[in-house]
Design a protein around this motif. Structure first.
Motif: not given
Length: 385
Positions: A63-69, A72-76, A98-107
């Motif tokens: 659930v949720g439109a998350y995607s990344a190769e 990125s972000g705080d957990y790079t 999907y999980l890469n994209g989700l955790f790229s949003q995590a703070k």
């Protein structure tokens, strides 16, 4: 390293938070139960396994439109998080992108880490003079009691059904919700994904525990068709009116309103889930919770605490006698409560110990007990007019 071995070290725990942070935001995670040091053996549930199986009859989409190769972000650059994602892909079939994209949003929540560092130091301290008086004053007030009466009046049919089905008195279900969130008036403002990711990968003392909670949270949100970036809760990841941690949700949350989903932000599902939690941890219908004690505990040389158990025989031989009969041969705890003007001792029966499975703290369980009685008395008085 096999990711299944690396990440899974489950603890028997509903919540870490209120033991560490004695306020109303329970379930936060508790520390693992310690073994009793004396007396008869006690009944305890086995350590909790991670409840993560996806229903076999229907494949579940993310659930949720998350995607990344890549992350990125705080957990790079967090290699442990990368391994965790690989683990979730292998064990539960999550899509890596999907999980890469989700955790790229995590703070990353530095405030949480700083707070826990201070709280960890306070765990070693003995209860000081007046500690129970100060803790009790946070909850035994008109706001909590009146809110409990109003909630009971609104949900009396649901509470009655839960009491009949699970054998847990309505007032103790209410006592939990009163201490945890004042019946949903404050369920927390932290995104659960932020809280759990921070604690899973930056909190060394309980990292294993929180990685298991993060695993359960991802499976939970997928099963219940929730966007994992949306739920908010405590700074330790506890959720809903009863502040369940994700592993507790997976094991003990129930769909009490029959809509096909378990939703701990829904009052009806929360009532049923708290009652089920108590029942599954050994609540004994019709039995007392605590009792005043006759005698002089200091002279008895018996040690108070949840990790020490006594038989009624050992108490009486030491000159101590509960004033409320249990009519049972059960393990008992000697409780030490420090008021502003003197100390008080009580006996905790098995039902008191059940409350401490929600949060492993004598103060917490006593607050739940006294609030339960206060809400019940006020409710019955209001009902009589």
């Amino acid at each position: 390293m096999n990711p299944a071995v690396f990440f899974l070290k489950p603890r028997h725990c509903l919540s870490l938070v209120l033991l560490i942070f004695s306020s109303g935001c329970a379930n936060q995670a508790e520390t693992p139960p310690t073994q009793p040091r004396s007396g008869a053996p006690t009944q305890q549930l086995p350590p909790r396994q991670v409840r993560s199986a996806t229903p076999a009859l229907r494949p579940l989409a993310n659930v949720g439109a998350y995607s990344a190769e890549s992350i990125s972000g705080d957990y790079t650059g967090y290699q442990d998080l990368k391994r965790f994602i690989e683990f979730m892909e292998q064990k539960h079939g999550f899509d890596r992108l999907y999980l890469n994209g989700l955790f790229s949003q995590a703070k990353r929540k530095q405030w949480t880490l700083d707070y826990l560092a201070k709280s960890d130091q306070s765990l070693k301290a003995q209860p000081g003079k007046g500690s129970w008086s100060r803790y009790r004053a946070k909850f035994l007030d008109d706001r909590h009691i009146n809110s409990g009466v109003a909630f009971w009046q609104t949900h009396q049919n649901t509470l009655q059904r839960a009491s009949q089905q699970y054998g847990v008195p309505a007032e103790y279900i209410l006592g939990i919700m009163a201490v945890e969130t004042t019946f949903g008036s404050y369920v927390g403002s932290h995104r659960v994904i932020d809280a759990l990711t921070t604690l899973a990968f930056d909190y060394r003392r309980r990292g294993d525990y929180f990685r298991a909670e993060l695993e359960n949270f991802l499976v939970m949100t997928r099963n219940e068709r929730m966007d994992p970036a949306k739920p908010v809760g405590s700074f330790a990841g506890a959720m809903g009116l009863g502040q369940f941690m994700p592993s507790s949700f997976m094991e003990w949350a129930v769909d009490f309103n029959g809509d096909g989903h378990r939703d701990l932000w829904d009052p009806v599902d929360s009532i049923g889930s708290v009652a089920n939690y108590f029942a599954q941890h050994g609540w004994q219908p019709g039995q007392p919770v605590v009792s005043p004690i006759q005698g002089t505990p200091r002279a008895s040389r018996l040690e108070p605490g949840l990790d020490r158990i006594y038989s009624i025989k050992s108490l009486t031989e030491s000159g101590l006698s509960p004033t409320i009969a249990c009519n049972c041969d059960a393990p008992l705890r000697l409780l030490w409560l420090r008021h502003n003007h003197g100390d008080e001792y009580r006996v905790g029966y098995p039902n008191f110990y059940v409350i401490t499975r929600y949060n492993q703290s004598t103060h917490y369980a006593m607050a739940v007990h006294e609030l339960a009685q206060a809400i019940k008395n006020a409710y019955l008085k209001d009902k009589k007019g």
